[in-house]
Design an enzyme around this catalytic site. Structure first.
Site, PDB file in Angstrom:
ATOM      1  CB  ILE A 184     -23.555   0.287   9.364  1.00  0.00           C
ATOM      2  CG1 ILE A 184     -24.480  -0.896   9.101  1.00  0.00           C
ATOM      3  CG2 ILE A 184     -23.266   1.036   8.073  1.00  0.00           C
ATOM      4  CD1 ILE A 184     -25.890  -0.480   8.677  1.00  0.00           C
ATOM      5  CB  CYS A 191      -5.458  -1.845   6.591  1.00  0.00           C
ATOM      6  SG  CYS A 191      -4.624  -3.293   5.915  1.00  0.00           S
ATOM      7  CB  THR A 237      -0.913   0.004   1.231  1.00  0.00           C
ATOM      8  OG1 THR A 237      -1.756  -1.156   1.182  1.00  0.00           O
ATOM      9  CG2 THR A 237      -1.779   1.256   1.264  1.00  0.00           C
TER      10      THR A 237
END
Length: 450
Positions: A257, A267, A121
């Site tokens: 949610i 991450c 990443t």
């Protein structure tokens, strides 16, 4: 195809195992000889469902090899994944030194054209830096006639289901404008696209940003629900009812949610900080994402706040049982886990911890060593012996069904703080327990109703 992978951390090892499992010949390289020795014996350094058996099968089949020699990896394959770490610097930016060093190292051994696939990443613009670093090394060696192609291929794995995600991806993002690289990537990932086309080609910078944007969106949903849950408690409403009500809207859906005690892991926190740094560096502060991180920073301390409210005389000398140490189920990863913030706060108050986690016990011992105020227990129920209260930090499956009468008998103060809303408040209260979840209506224990 012949493939090499630099880095045998979470991303590199999972990618290598998945590629070998569909028939590619994969050579992994890492600078840690002990890790390589373990991997050659099919012993993974991480806990991930299905990984150990997949490694063993593909090592035996000769499709998965491990080495400490970078030269072996460069010679082995035209396609080379870069999957090394990009730790956060003090300012939140991603440290690209390992990525750039690997690019230079690959170029230093190249005797033919190579395609470098960035799996780590990385911030927007990294592919350009990797290409520049590799070409600079080729020029130094007087090998400028060789071609280096750089592809951005971010990962979208969820810890706890990473191998399954890699074998059955929702989408495969590939950043490149090079026709040859596009053909290589199409062939490489063809086994993963049998049901439908999952490859999405775009430019490198868009691919790099897609990774950060995805994690930022998911983190935003979590922080939104956590902040709403805290308001729900003040208003005397039930966040579970609210969650079901809004989740039934197809424009919203039920994913990410669930209220809780804050997001952690390797991450979301790191990627949000890196994206915020990139935006600020380019003169455009991201106010919404800054708020997302601020909400999460506060939410990490909610378990301790709720626990402390149950002990107005203080927590010094109290023994607190903790169920769950990993930041999420099906992993042993404790990076930025809610349990760590809770334990640090408890120890600062003079309390002791009795903890259990199905996978993260060794990792906890590695992080904290042997200390008098930390007792790692063999089972979840062992943590209840002489405990004043129970705090649930991780939603492991084997925490979902419990004997509330046993909990009421064992817990001296009859207090449960549930950071994952695993139980029905009315059922817990009926057993005579003080139960506090995230955004749930408070129900007094039986016999204590006004």
């Amino acid at each position: 195809m012949d493939v090499s992978v630099f880095g045998t951390g979470y991303v590199g090892l999972i990618q290598a195992a998945a590629l070998a499992d569909v028939g590619h010949r994969v050579l992994c390289v890492d600078i840690d000889p002990n890790k390589i020795k373990q991997l050659q014996q099919a012993v993974p350094p991480i806990s991930e469902p299905g990984l150990s058996s997949t490694l063993e099968e593909n090592i035996k089949a000769g499709r998965l090899l491990f080495s400490t020699q970078a030269s072996d990896a460069v010679e082995h394959a035209e396609l080379i994944f870069i999957a090394v770490g990009t730790p956060a610097d003090e300012d939140g930016s991603a440290d690209l030194s390992h990525v750039i060093n690997v690019a230079r190292q690959i170029a230093s051994y190249m005797e033919a054209d190579r395609t470098l696939i960035i799996k780590s990443t990385v911030p927007v613009g990294t592919a350009d830096q990797v290409l520049a670093a590799a070409n600079s090394e080729l020029q130094r060696r007087d090998k400028s006639s060789l071609t280096v192609r750089v592809v951005s291929n971010p990962e979208f794995l969820k810890e706890g289901s990473a191998l399954a995600d890699c074998m059955r991806p929702d989408r495969i993002i590939v950043g490149t404008h090079d026709d040859a690289a596009r053909e290589q990537m199409s062939e490489l990932y063809a086994p993963f696209c049998r049901n439908r086309e999952k490859l999405m080609f775009m430019d490198n910078r868009s691919a790099e940003l897609t990774k950060y944007a995805a994690n930022a969106m998911l983190a935003t949903r979590i922080s939104f629900m956590n902040e709403l849950a805290n308001l729900t408690e003040l208003l005397g409403a039930d966040i579970e009812a609210v969650r079901k009500g809004i989740g039934s809207d197809p424009r919203i859906g039920y994913h990410f949610i669930y209220p809780g005690c804050g997001f952690g892991g390797s991450c979301f926190p790191k990627d949000l900080r890196a994206l915020l740094h990139t935006a600020e560096h380019n003169g455009m502060p991201l106010k919404l994402l800054r708020s997302v991180t601020d909400v999460n920073d506060l939410q990490r301390h909610i378990l301790f706040s709720k626990l402390k409210a149950q002990f107005p005389q203080g927590l010094a000398g109290k023994s607190i049982a903790i169920w769950g140490l990993a930041f999420k189920p099906n992993t042993d990863d404790m990076r930025e886990a809610p349990s760590r913030y809770l334990m640090d706060a408890l120890w600062a108050e003079g309390a002791s911890v009795q903890a259990y986690d199905p996978e993260a016990m060794s990792e906890c011992r590695r992080l904290y060593g042997y200390r008098n105020d930390l007792h790692l227990c063999a089972t979840r129920d062992d943590t209840l012996e002489d405990a004043d209260a129970l705090v649930i930090c991780t939603e492991w499956k084997n925490f979902r069904v419990v004997d509330f009468d046993l909990l009421a008998e064992k817990l001296r103060s009859k207090v449960i703080i549930d950071g994952r809303n695993l139980y029905n408040p009315e059922q817990v209260a009926a057993a005579g327990l003080h139960y506090s979840g995230i955004g749930l209506r408070h129900i007094a224990p039986e016999g204590l109703r006004p």
